[in-house]
Design an enzyme around this catalytic site. Structure first.
Site, PDB file in Angstrom:
ATOM      1  CE1 TYR A  14       0.602   1.657   4.301  1.00 24.76           C
ATOM      2  CE2 TYR A  14       0.818  -0.717   4.520  1.00 24.76           C
ATOM      3  CZ  TYR A  14       1.023   0.561   5.018  1.00 24.76           C
ATOM      4  OH  TYR A  14       1.652   0.738   6.228  1.00 24.76           O
ATOM      5  CB  CYS A  15       1.802   3.923  -1.602  1.00 26.44           C
ATOM      6  SG  CYS A  15       0.915   3.887  -3.178  1.00 26.44           S
ATOM      7  CB  THR A  16      -0.185   8.420  -0.430  1.00 28.95           C
ATOM      8  OG1 THR A  16       1.009   8.485   0.350  1.00 28.95           O
ATOM      9  CG2 THR A  16      -1.138   9.542  -0.026  1.00 28.95           C
TER      10      THR A  16
END
Length: 355
Positions: free
Chosen positions: A198-200
């Site tokens: 996951y990331c922003t």
């Protein structure tokens, strides 16, 4: 063509922040007319923000009034190159940015990939996506299944103030350091039959996932579609702890007031508001509470090295022991690569921070 263009646009005090990206299915060879059209549209809609445009795609964060943001999206959808984009909205305004800036770059998120790899990833590596609901279930499963690993592909200063439960948080300061971190920790990651990333907003996972699959010869790498932003919209009280770091002057987007999971570097008080290191050219973000700011008269440094240079390095009368190269890597940056996980660095390297 000028590769870094800035335009002064009138600011709005309220409205919407728009986060979006797109990897083009067809390589955009001539970026000049594309950038001209895009800049013109932003100016017409009175939007400020930061934009990276490359032959492979676009990465942007813009702010403006709700009406102008909606008008911008309508016009973007009419352009085939920018159609079918997932726009993520949050509360904010164009005043959260100093101006409108567009940069022509090689990669819209710099991972250091070759041209061949970038083309291959755009066309031949369809990522496996999990919706917010699916990711929510997968994180719960990871708590009871040791074969499911969660990788936060963001940087340490982002994961320090907010992350998913049980996530592995790399000690990287820049995304281009992720490949080396992955290679150094490949043996440890081999234990997982499933890797969740996951990331922003999703853009870094789009590049990290195929790189992980390729480097680890792993066939089950699954990314959170829409990133933390979409997850918190759906599960504000879910498995994500802390706040979502964002790249504008809001610093965080907490979706309505969230717990503080980080602490002041100096006194240990719960704190998640960043200050910049006081050393010129360092730019490292430091967690320093209000009381510690007052004690230091607003002079906050990430480590002894940066304080030494700032207070003694520019003074010709200083002793030779205080000589410090302005461009030298400070102690924080030298120590961090030794740690596989950002938490280890902050737990074991307290002596690098000023007490």
């Amino acid at each position: 063509a000028k590769r870094d263009r800035r335009v002064d646009v009138p600011a709005s005090s309220s409205g919407t922040i728009l986060l979006f990206y797109k990897y083009f299915s067809e390589w955009a060879v001539d970026l000049l007319p594309v950038s001209d059209w895009f800049l013109s549209l932003c100016v017409q809609c009175s939007l400020r923000g930061k934009v990276k445009l490359a032959p492979e795609g676009i990465n942007a964060t813009l702010g403006g009034t709700q009406e102008n943001v909606n008008r911008f999206i309508e016009e973007m959808e009419k352009n085939e190159l920018f159609s079918e984009i997932d726009y993520k909205k949050s509360e904010g305004a164009s005043s959260n940015f100093p101006d409108l800036r567009l940069r022509l770059v090689e990669e819209i998120v710099p991972l250091g990939l070759s041209l061949h790899q970038r083309r291959q990833y755009n066309n031949n590596h369809p990522n496996k996506y999990l919706s917010a609901e699916e990711f929510h279930k997968a994180v719960a499963e990871a708590r009871v299944d040791p074969g499911v690993g969660i990788i936060d592909v963001r940087n340490f200063y982002e994961s320090r103030i907010g992350r998913f439960e049980g996530a592995i948080c790399p000690n990287t300061r820049k995304f281009k350091q992720f490949p080396e971190w992955l290679r150094q920790n490949a043996h440890s990651l081999a234990r997982y039959h499933t890797l969740l990333t996951y990331c922003t907003g999703g853009i870094r996972c789009e590049r990290a996932d195929p790189f992980i699959s390729e480097t680890l010869a792993h066939n089950n790498v699954l990314m959170l579609q829409g990133g933390i932003h979409r997850y918190l919209e759906r599960f504000p009280e879910g498995h994500f702890r802390g706040k979502n770091y964002v790249f504008d002057d809001r610093i965080t987007n907490d979706f309505g007031g969230r717990e503080v999971i980080s602490s002041c570097n100096f006194c240990g008080r719960a704190w998640d508001q960043y200050s910049s290191c006081g050393r010129d050219k360092c730019f490292l973000l430091v967690l320093c509470c209000d009381d510690c700011q007052v004690q230091r008269q607003g002079k906050v440094y990430c480590c002894v090295d940066c304080q030494t240079f700032t207070e003694c390095g520019s003074d010709s009368s200083s002793s030779s022991s205080h000589n410090f190269d302005r461009n030298r890597t400070c102690r924080c940056e030298l120590l961090r690569p030794r740690y596989a996980n950002a938490d280890q660095f902050f737990q074991e390297s307290s002596n690098t921070h000023l007490s």
